[in-house]
Design a protein around this motif. Sequence first.
Motif, PDB file in Angstrom:
ATOM      1  N   ALA A   1       0.832  -1.211   0.000  1.00 47.71           N
ATOM      2  CA  ALA A   1       0.000   0.000   0.000  1.00 47.71           C
ATOM      3  C   ALA A   1       0.863   1.256   0.000  1.00 47.71           C
ATOM      4  O   ALA A   1       0.560   2.233  -0.703  1.00 47.71           O
ATOM      5  N   MET A   2       1.965   1.241   0.761  1.00 51.49           N
ATOM      6  CA  MET A   2       2.865   2.403   0.814  1.00 51.49           C
ATOM      7  C   MET A   2       3.529   2.654  -0.537  1.00 51.49           C
ATOM      8  O   MET A   2       3.680   3.809  -0.947  1.00 51.49           O
ATOM      9  N   VAL A   3       3.943   1.592  -1.207  1.00 54.82           N
ATOM     10  CA  VAL A   3       4.585   1.743  -2.514  1.00 54.82           C
ATOM     11  C   VAL A   3       3.573   2.304  -3.518  1.00 54.82           C
ATOM     12  O   VAL A   3       3.901   3.182  -4.312  1.00 54.82           O
ATOM     13  N   ALA A   4       2.330   1.812  -3.456  1.00 53.85           N
ATOM     14  CA  ALA A   4       1.284   2.277  -4.370  1.00 53.85           C
ATOM     15  C   ALA A   4       0.854   3.712  -4.056  1.00 53.85           C
ATOM     16  O   ALA A   4       0.541   4.477  -4.964  1.00 53.85           O
ATOM     17  N   GLU A   5       0.847   4.063  -2.766  1.00 55.37           N
ATOM     18  CA  GLU A   5       0.427   5.394  -2.320  1.00 55.37           C
ATOM     19  C   GLU A   5       1.427   5.904  -1.288  1.00 55.37           C
ATOM     20  O   GLU A   5       1.236   5.726  -0.090  1.00 55.37           O
ATOM     21  N   PRO A   6       2.499   6.555  -1.748  1.00 57.25           N
ATOM     22  CA  PRO A   6       3.565   6.983  -0.839  1.00 57.25           C
ATOM     23  C   PRO A   6       3.120   7.923   0.281  1.00 57.25           C
ATOM     24  O   PRO A   6       3.801   8.030   1.295  1.00 57.25           O
ATOM     25  N   LYS A   7       1.948   8.557   0.141  1.00 59.82           N
ATOM     26  CA  LYS A   7       1.475   9.418   1.232  1.00 59.82           C
ATOM     27  C   LYS A   7       1.209   8.617   2.504  1.00 59.82           C
ATOM     28  O   LYS A   7       1.110   9.189   3.585  1.00 59.82           O
ATOM     29  N   LEU A   8       1.142   7.284   2.389  1.00 60.31           N
ATOM     30  CA  LEU A   8       0.949   6.421   3.554  1.00 60.31           C
ATOM     31  C   LEU A   8       2.231   6.208   4.353  1.00 60.31           C
ATOM     32  O   LEU A   8       2.198   5.644   5.443  1.00 60.31           O
ATOM     33  N   ILE A   9       3.373   6.665   3.821  1.00 56.11           N
ATOM     34  CA  ILE A   9       4.662   6.519   4.511  1.00 56.11           C
ATOM     35  C   ILE A   9       4.816   7.678   5.491  1.00 56.11           C
ATOM     36  O   ILE A   9       4.791   8.843   5.103  1.00 56.11           O
ATOM     37  N   GLU A  10       4.979   7.345   6.776  1.00 58.23           N
ATOM     38  CA  GLU A  10       5.241   8.387   7.770  1.00 58.23           C
ATOM     39  C   GLU A  10       6.633   8.934   7.538  1.00 58.23           C
ATOM     40  O   GLU A  10       7.555   8.193   7.207  1.00 58.23           O
ATOM     41  N   ARG A  11       6.792  10.207   7.717  1.00 55.58           N
ATOM     42  CA  ARG A  11       8.068  10.868   7.438  1.00 55.58           C
ATOM     43  C   ARG A  11       8.531  11.661   8.636  1.00 55.58           C
ATOM     44  O   ARG A  11       7.725  11.954   9.514  1.00 55.58           O
ATOM     45  N   PRO A  12       9.810  12.000   8.609  1.00 60.03           N
ATOM     46  CA  PRO A  12      10.861  11.602   7.674  1.00 60.03           C
ATOM     47  C   PRO A  12      11.605  10.363   8.158  1.00 60.03           C
ATOM     48  O   PRO A  12      11.796  10.161   9.351  1.00 60.03           O
ATOM     49  N   LEU A  13      12.013   9.555   7.229  1.00 60.62           N
ATOM     50  CA  LEU A  13      12.920   8.444   7.509  1.00 60.62           C
ATOM     51  C   LEU A  13      14.326   8.905   7.175  1.00 60.62           C
ATOM     52  O   LEU A  13      14.536   9.536   6.137  1.00 60.62           O
ATOM     53  N   VAL A  14      15.266   8.624   8.053  1.00 62.54           N
ATOM     54  CA  VAL A  14      16.664   9.015   7.831  1.00 62.54           C
ATOM     55  C   VAL A  14      17.545   7.786   8.016  1.00 62.54           C
ATOM     56  O   VAL A  14      17.390   7.041   8.977  1.00 62.54           O
ATOM     57  N   GLU A  15      18.487   7.626   7.081  1.00 61.59           N
ATOM     58  CA  GLU A  15      19.435   6.514   7.120  1.00 61.59           C
ATOM     59  C   GLU A  15      20.852   7.066   7.110  1.00 61.59           C
ATOM     60  O   GLU A  15      21.180   7.913   6.278  1.00 61.59           O
ATOM     61  N   THR A  16      21.676   6.604   8.053  1.00 61.43           N
ATOM     62  CA  THR A  16      23.104   6.913   8.076  1.00 61.43           C
ATOM     63  C   THR A  16      23.846   5.597   8.310  1.00 61.43           C
ATOM     64  O   THR A  16      23.223   4.552   8.485  1.00 61.43           O
ATOM     65  N   ASP A  17      25.175   5.684   8.361  1.00 60.94           N
ATOM     66  CA  ASP A  17      25.965   4.491   8.664  1.00 60.94           C
ATOM     67  C   ASP A  17      25.666   3.954  10.063  1.00 60.94           C
ATOM     68  O   ASP A  17      25.945   2.796  10.357  1.00 60.94           O
ATOM     69  N   LYS A  18      25.096   4.789  10.924  1.00 59.25           N
ATOM     70  CA  LYS A  18      24.808   4.383  12.297  1.00 59.25           C
ATOM     71  C   LYS A  18      23.413   3.801  12.468  1.00 59.25           C
ATOM     72  O   LYS A  18      23.058   3.377  13.564  1.00 59.25           O
ATOM     73  N   GLY A  19      22.607   3.811  11.399  1.00 59.30           N
ATOM     74  CA  GLY A  19      21.278   3.217  11.501  1.00 59.30           C
ATOM     75  C   GLY A  19      20.220   4.021  10.788  1.00 59.30           C
ATOM     76  O   GLY A  19      20.499   4.937  10.019  1.00 59.30           O
ATOM     77  N   VAL A  20      18.975   3.658  11.079  1.00 57.33           N
ATOM     78  CA  VAL A  20      17.798   4.283  10.479  1.00 57.33           C
ATOM     79  C   VAL A  20      16.865   4.703  11.602  1.00 57.33           C
ATOM     80  O   VAL A  20      16.699   3.978  12.591  1.00 57.33           O
ATOM     81  N   ARG A  21      16.246   5.865  11.437  1.00 64.79           N
ATOM     82  CA  ARG A  21      15.244   6.324  12.397  1.00 64.79           C
ATOM     83  C   ARG A  21      14.077   6.951  11.653  1.00 64.79           C
ATOM     84  O   ARG A  21      14.268   7.623  10.643  1.00 64.79           O
ATOM     85  N   LEU A  22      12.882   6.728  12.182  1.00 58.61           N
ATOM     86  CA  LEU A  22      11.717   7.501  11.806  1.00 58.61           C
ATOM     87  C   LEU A  22      11.759   8.699  12.739  1.00 58.61           C
ATOM     88  O   LEU A  22      11.608   8.548  13.954  1.00 58.61           O
ATOM     89  N   CYS A  23      12.048   9.850  12.198  1.00 58.23           N
ATOM     90  CA  CYS A  23      12.406  11.024  13.015  1.00 58.23           C
ATOM     91  C   CYS A  23      11.191  11.846  13.425  1.00 58.23           C
ATOM     92  O   CYS A  23      11.020  13.000  13.033  1.00 58.23           O
ATOM     93  N   ARG A  24      10.360  11.229  14.224  1.00 50.67           N
ATOM     94  CA  ARG A  24       9.246  11.899  14.867  1.00 50.67           C
ATOM     95  C   ARG A  24       9.383  11.588  16.349  1.00 50.67           C
ATOM     96  O   ARG A  24       9.152  10.441  16.700  1.00 50.67           O
TER      97      ARG A  24
END
Length: 113
Positions: A81-104
């Motif tokens: 569903a997220m791929v079909a409708e990207p507005k369903l993806i909560e933002r922002p997602l951030v990726e670094t060498d130290k990991g990934v976080r949903l930054c909310r």
Amino acid sequence: MKATIWHNPGCGTSRNTLAILQESGAQVTVIEYLKAPPSAEKLAQLYADAGITPQQGLRLNGTDAEERGLPQADDSAVIAAMVAEPKLIERPLVETDKGVRLCRPKEKVLEIL
């Protein structure tokens, strides 16, 4: 440090997270996910690396996700569903060498800088 942010310029939290990344001196790649959504494989990897489920990465505010039963759906249905409708993806997602976080909230980004 390199960082990638899946960004929505219309979102204040996303803009503030991007500002923190830029102020940190990180080399930032900005992906406007509404225009260039991540693949199902990439979304699955991001959520796994963040230690959250796709359901936890689902945007409920301003979407019909609840009416569609997505919070209770299985991972593959939510990601599809997220791929079909990207507005369903909560933002922002951030990726670094130290990991990934949903930054909310936006300060979550400091955990991976």
